[in-house]
Design an enzyme around this catalytic site. Structure first.
Site, PDB file in Angstrom:
ATOM      1  N   ARG A 318       0.864  -1.191   0.000  1.00 31.07           N
ATOM      2  CA  ARG A 318       0.000   0.000   0.000  1.00 31.07           C
ATOM      3  C   ARG A 318       0.901   1.241   0.000  1.00 31.07           C
ATOM      4  O   ARG A 318       1.518   1.550   1.022  1.00 31.07           O
ATOM      5  CB  ARG A 318      -0.877   0.023   1.250  1.00 31.07           C
ATOM      6  CG  ARG A 318      -1.912  -1.081   1.346  1.00 31.07           C
ATOM      7  CD  ARG A 318      -2.701  -0.937   2.643  1.00 31.07           C
ATOM      8  NE  ARG A 318      -3.910  -1.732   2.674  1.00 31.07           N
ATOM      9  CZ  ARG A 318      -4.014  -2.889   3.330  1.00 31.07           C
ATOM     10  NH1 ARG A 318      -3.009  -3.378   4.004  1.00 31.07           N
ATOM     11  NH2 ARG A 318      -5.167  -3.551   3.313  1.00 31.07           N
ATOM     12  N   ARG A 354       0.773  -1.360  -5.347  1.00 33.86           N
ATOM     13  CA  ARG A 354      -0.524  -0.773  -5.698  1.00 33.86           C
ATOM     14  C   ARG A 354      -0.372   0.731  -5.840  1.00 33.86           C
ATOM     15  O   ARG A 354       0.243   1.376  -4.991  1.00 33.86           O
ATOM     16  CB  ARG A 354      -1.551  -1.078  -4.598  1.00 33.86           C
ATOM     17  CG  ARG A 354      -2.924  -0.527  -4.919  1.00 33.86           C
ATOM     18  CD  ARG A 354      -3.940  -1.000  -3.912  1.00 33.86           C
ATOM     19  NE  ARG A 354      -3.844  -0.287  -2.657  1.00 33.86           N
ATOM     20  CZ  ARG A 354      -4.615  -0.553  -1.607  1.00 33.86           C
ATOM     21  NH1 ARG A 354      -5.507  -1.517  -1.661  1.00 33.86           N
ATOM     22  NH2 ARG A 354      -4.484   0.130  -0.494  1.00 33.86           N
ATOM     23  N   GLU A 452     -12.776  -4.852  -6.234  1.00 34.52           N
ATOM     24  CA  GLU A 452     -13.314  -4.381  -4.950  1.00 34.52           C
ATOM     25  C   GLU A 452     -14.719  -3.813  -5.103  1.00 34.52           C
ATOM     26  O   GLU A 452     -15.343  -3.424  -4.124  1.00 34.52           O
ATOM     27  CB  GLU A 452     -12.440  -3.250  -4.383  1.00 34.52           C
ATOM     28  CG  GLU A 452     -10.981  -3.566  -4.312  1.00 34.52           C
ATOM     29  CD  GLU A 452     -10.154  -2.406  -3.757  1.00 34.52           C
ATOM     30  OE1 GLU A 452      -9.966  -2.377  -2.544  1.00 34.52           O
ATOM     31  OE2 GLU A 452      -9.707  -1.554  -4.544  1.00 34.52           O
ATOM     32  N   ASN A 475     -11.901  -6.520   1.672  1.00 36.09           N
ATOM     33  CA  ASN A 475     -12.352  -5.514   2.654  1.00 36.09           C
ATOM     34  C   ASN A 475     -13.357  -4.573   1.999  1.00 36.09           C
ATOM     35  O   ASN A 475     -14.427  -4.293   2.551  1.00 36.09           O
ATOM     36  CB  ASN A 475     -11.168  -4.687   3.170  1.00 36.09           C
ATOM     37  CG  ASN A 475     -10.032  -5.546   3.671  1.00 36.09           C
ATOM     38  OD1 ASN A 475     -10.240  -6.709   3.992  1.00 36.09           O
ATOM     39  ND2 ASN A 475      -8.842  -4.991   3.728  1.00 36.09           N
ATOM     40  N   ASP A 476     -12.990  -4.076   0.834  1.00 40.48           N
ATOM     41  CA  ASP A 476     -13.901  -3.165   0.139  1.00 40.48           C
ATOM     42  C   ASP A 476     -14.989  -3.913  -0.616  1.00 40.48           C
ATOM     43  O   ASP A 476     -16.121  -3.436  -0.708  1.00 40.48           O
ATOM     44  CB  ASP A 476     -13.120  -2.271  -0.830  1.00 40.48           C
ATOM     45  CG  ASP A 476     -12.535  -1.071  -0.121  1.00 40.48           C
ATOM     46  OD1 ASP A 476     -13.256  -0.470   0.694  1.00 40.48           O
ATOM     47  OD2 ASP A 476     -11.359  -0.751  -0.358  1.00 40.48           O
ATOM     48  N   ARG A 486     -17.211  -0.487   6.198  1.00 45.27           N
ATOM     49  CA  ARG A 486     -16.261  -1.394   6.864  1.00 45.27           C
ATOM     50  C   ARG A 486     -15.696  -0.824   8.145  1.00 45.27           C
ATOM     51  O   ARG A 486     -15.082  -1.529   8.943  1.00 45.27           O
ATOM     52  CB  ARG A 486     -15.127  -1.778   5.889  1.00 45.27           C
ATOM     53  CG  ARG A 486     -14.228  -0.639   5.504  1.00 45.27           C
ATOM     54  CD  ARG A 486     -13.316  -1.016   4.337  1.00 45.27           C
ATOM     55  NE  ARG A 486     -11.945  -1.230   4.739  1.00 45.27           N
ATOM     56  CZ  ARG A 486     -10.920  -1.307   3.894  1.00 45.27           C
ATOM     57  NH1 ARG A 486     -11.123  -1.227   2.587  1.00 45.27           N
ATOM     58  NH2 ARG A 486      -9.711  -1.488   4.313  1.00 45.27           N
ATOM     59  N   CYS A 523      -6.087 -10.100  -1.588  1.00 42.72           N
ATOM     60  CA  CYS A 523      -5.195  -9.399  -0.660  1.00 42.72           C
ATOM     61  C   CYS A 523      -5.972  -8.700   0.446  1.00 42.72           C
ATOM     62  O   CYS A 523      -5.409  -7.943   1.223  1.00 42.72           O
ATOM     63  CB  CYS A 523      -4.288  -8.423  -1.400  1.00 42.72           C
ATOM     64  SG  CYS A 523      -5.191  -7.125  -2.249  1.00 42.72           S
TER      65      CYS A 523
HETATM   66  C1  PEP Z   1      -9.264  -4.334   0.355  1.00 39.74           C
HETATM   67  O1  PEP Z   1     -10.103  -3.461   0.136  1.00 39.74           O
HETATM   68  O2  PEP Z   1      -9.538  -5.518   0.646  1.00 39.74           O
HETATM   69  C2  PEP Z   1      -7.830  -3.990   0.315  1.00 39.74           C
HETATM   70  C3  PEP Z   1      -6.901  -4.915   0.413  1.00 39.74           C
HETATM   71  O3  PEP Z   1      -7.513  -2.686   0.191  1.00 39.74           O
HETATM   72  P1  PEP Z   1      -7.538  -1.652   1.423  1.00 39.74           P
HETATM   73  O4  PEP Z   1      -7.766  -2.433   2.691  1.00 39.74           O
HETATM   74  O5  PEP Z   1      -6.222  -0.963   1.381  1.00 39.74           O
HETATM   75  O6  PEP Z   1      -8.698  -0.781   1.056  1.00 39.74           O
HETATM   76 MG    MG Z   2      -9.545  -1.547  -0.732  1.00 34.95          MG
END
Ligand code: PEP
Ligand code: MG
Length: 599
Positions: A318, A354, A452, A475-476, A486, A523
């Site tokens: 990141r 990224r 995402e 996550n997103d 989230r 990821c």
């Molecule tokens: C996600 O969204 O799962 C991700 C890995 O990106 P971030 O947590 O940095 O938004």
């Molecule tokens: Mg994300």
């Protein structure tokens, strides 16, 4: 679960005969169990009063302010020198970020303006500036950035303290092994503390993504943050248990809790030691199906932990960290040096970088940002990069240059459609042509996208034709698929990785990727949950990237699965109508086949 749970029983029941046992729950920021004595690191706010000053005293106030800034800079430079000797150069960017804040035009300009326009003392003016910063950061809809407000506060506190002549006791002087409890710990505090004497951190403020939490994970020190008023609830010398995975903190544990957590701690450490033995064993199933297990990083110092835990590279770097906390954008050279350091440290393994995933209503220098009603759906990530092609190309060139030093892949965040991918790739081609013949880079650099957004799932077949790999940001993806913020703790029970819509999305993504002959990776946090491994393996994912500590835990399950078993589990889990049913089924399977890894 990645951590051993204490044996069940009345562990959390209050023992009426010992009512002083108190239990708290914060945010588990760095896994591990610690039992020890509290050492309160007093980070008391400096008290400041605002008062009017006569017109002829205004130059004097301006000069006091300027001198205080200079003193704060001198302190930070001295700290930087000391840290360079004791810790080496890696952590110094944190101090640099604080130094840059001291030159911030808003900080200096607004304070000066308050002194002149309102005719008030320098401390009062600076306090007003601090409040402005605070309300800005409090209103930011992104956990990570909101926590950056803490850095601004720490820096301003340092200047205020210098103006009122208060010295802050450094928290370096620590006797014995203690659990440091503080209202807030800045990264500089954490770097200064003698880590051989600190067995855990507990703070009132902060979240999982605060700098301090990230550093605690990098140093593998258990930490619980976000306990709100914990500093007011404990005293120096009290015994505390912290579970850095669940966020549980127990003050004055009764005998039973003490015994249970001592056992859990010993077990955790035993499991950790045993799991580390898997470091050099291949990440493959019983029947030889390989799956790449990699680590997620934000900082260079996390790379060592990925190596120690047997990660086969970085699946998500990141890059946002480099852009935050500062008055000016990092230029191409600075970005290149940061990426190059990580690529070199991780070599010979690959690093997937990224591009900037930031935006919404955050202030980044040199970017055009908008006031947005709904920043999560706003101009962020790849959308922001595409609107700022010069800055985007600067990052692309820096990544390309780093690709000459090792195996590098690049991927774009928050992609919603094919046009964005094509536009990003066109800029990547421009960046390449600007470098061609000037500096070396990998012409064949693999290009991927994060999946995402639900639209990306639905058109995964179209997107697969445009890129070399997919990486699912669960996550997103969960947030946008289920419309669950989230970061909203009130909705956490609805944030369901095993929701049928999420599972079907994952299936669609793998199928589209494989049909096009490209890799499907994950990821997001889901990748690091050992319990989900059979599902993700059975669905066909090629690579999982996670926090370093989870790598051997996931590998342990992987090495005990057969592909056929995993496929069966994945098929079955897709038949449930609710996440709760899927979860019950999966827990049953895990208990039946891998119970010794989870208890
Ligand atoms: C996600 O969204 O799962 C991700 C890995 O990106 P971030 O947590 O940095 O938004
Ligand atoms: Mg994300």
């Amino acid at each position: 679960m990645p951590r051993p749970l204490p044996p069940s029983g009345n562990l959390f029941a209050m023992d009426s005969a010992k009512s002083e046992m108190r239990q708290f729950r914060g945010i588990g920021a760095s896994a591990g169990i610690a039992i020890g004595q509290v050492r309160i690191a007093e980070r008391r706010r400096v008290t400041v009063t605002e008062y009017p000053v006569a017109a002829e005293s205004i130059p004097g106030e301006l000069s006091r302010f300027a001198k205080a800034i200079d003193r704060a800079k001198a302190e930070l430079f001295a700290l930087k020198e000391q840290l360079a000797v004791t810790h080496g150069p890696e952590h110094l960017c944190v101090i640099d970020a604080h130094l840059m804040l001291l030159d911030d035009t808003m900080l200096v300009g607004e304070t000066t303006e308050y002194i002149e326009r309102l005719g008030i003392n320098a401390e009062g003016a600076l306090k007003r500036t601090l409040n402005r910063f605070k309300s800005f950061f409090d209103g930011v809809d992104d956990d990570y950035l909101r926590e950056r407000g803490g850095d601004v506060e720490t820096v301003i506190e340092r200047v205020l303290r210098s103006m009122v002549g208060e010295k802050q006791e450094p928290i370096t002087a620590i006797d014995g092994k203690v659990i440091v409890v503080a209202h807030e710990l800045s990264p500089a505090d954490i770097l200064q503390i003698d880590k051989s004497k600190v067995i855990a951190f507990v703070t009132d403020l902060g979240g999982k993504t605060s700098h301090s939490a990230i550093l605690a994970r990098a140093f593998e020190i258990p930490a619980v943050v976000g306990l709100e008023r914990f500093t007011a609830e404990v005293s120096d010398g009290e015994t505390v248990i912290i579970d850095g995975a669940s966020g549980v903190v127990i003050v004055n544990p009764d005998q039973e809790a003490f015994r249970d957590y001592l056992q859990a701690k010993q077990r955790y450490e035993y499991v950790e030691r045993e799991l580390l033995k898997l470091r050099d064993l291949p990440a493959e199933t019983v029947d030889g199906q390989r799956m790449r297990l990699k680590g997620n990083v934000e900082f260079l110092e996390e790379v060592a932990s990925i190596n120690r835990h047997g990660g086969e590279g970085i699946g998500l770097y990141r890059t946002e960290m480099l852009f935050l906390n500062r008055a000016t954008m990092p230029d191409e050279e600075e970005q290149f040096l940061a990426y190059a350091a990580i690529v070199r440290e991780m070599a010979p393994h690959p690093v997937t970088i990224r591009t900037l995933d930031i935006g919404g209503d955050k202030c980044l220098p040199d970017f055009d940002l908008f006031d947005e009603m709904n920043p999560a759906l706003g101009v962020r990530a790849i959308r922001l990069s595409l609107r700022n092609p010069a800055a985007f190309k600067m990052q692309l060139r820096a990544i390309l240059r780093a690709s000459a030093l090792g195996q590098v892949k690049i991927f774009f965040p928050m992609v919603s459609g094919v046009a964005e991918v094509r536009a990003a790739k066109a800029l990547l081609e421009e960046a390449k042509s600007e470098l061609r013949g000037v500096v070396p880079f990998d012409e064949e650099l693999a290009v991927g996208i994060m999946i995402e957004i639900p639209s990306a799932v639905i058109i995964a077949d179209l997107l697969a034709g445009e890129v070399d790999f997919f990486s699912v940001g669960t996550n997103d993806l969960i947030q946008y698929t289920l419309a669950i913020d989230r970061t909203n703790e009130h909705l956490s029970e609805l944030y369901e990785p095993l929701h049928p819509a999420v599972l079907r999305s994952l299936k669609l993504v793998v199928e589209a990727a494989h049909k096009a002959g490209i890799d499907a990776c994950i990821c997001g946090e889901m990748a690091g949950e050992p319990e989900y491994l059979p599902v993700l393996l059975g669905l066909g994912f090629d690579e999982l990237s996670m926090n370093a500590v989870s790598i051997p835990r996931v590998k342990n399950i992987l090495r005990r699965c057969t592909m056929a078993e995993a496929q069966q589990v994945a098929q079955k889990v897709l038949t449930f109508a609710t996440a709760a049913e899927a979860d019950t089924y999966l827990k049953g399977e895990i208990a039946a086949h891998f119970s010794d890894s989870f208890d």
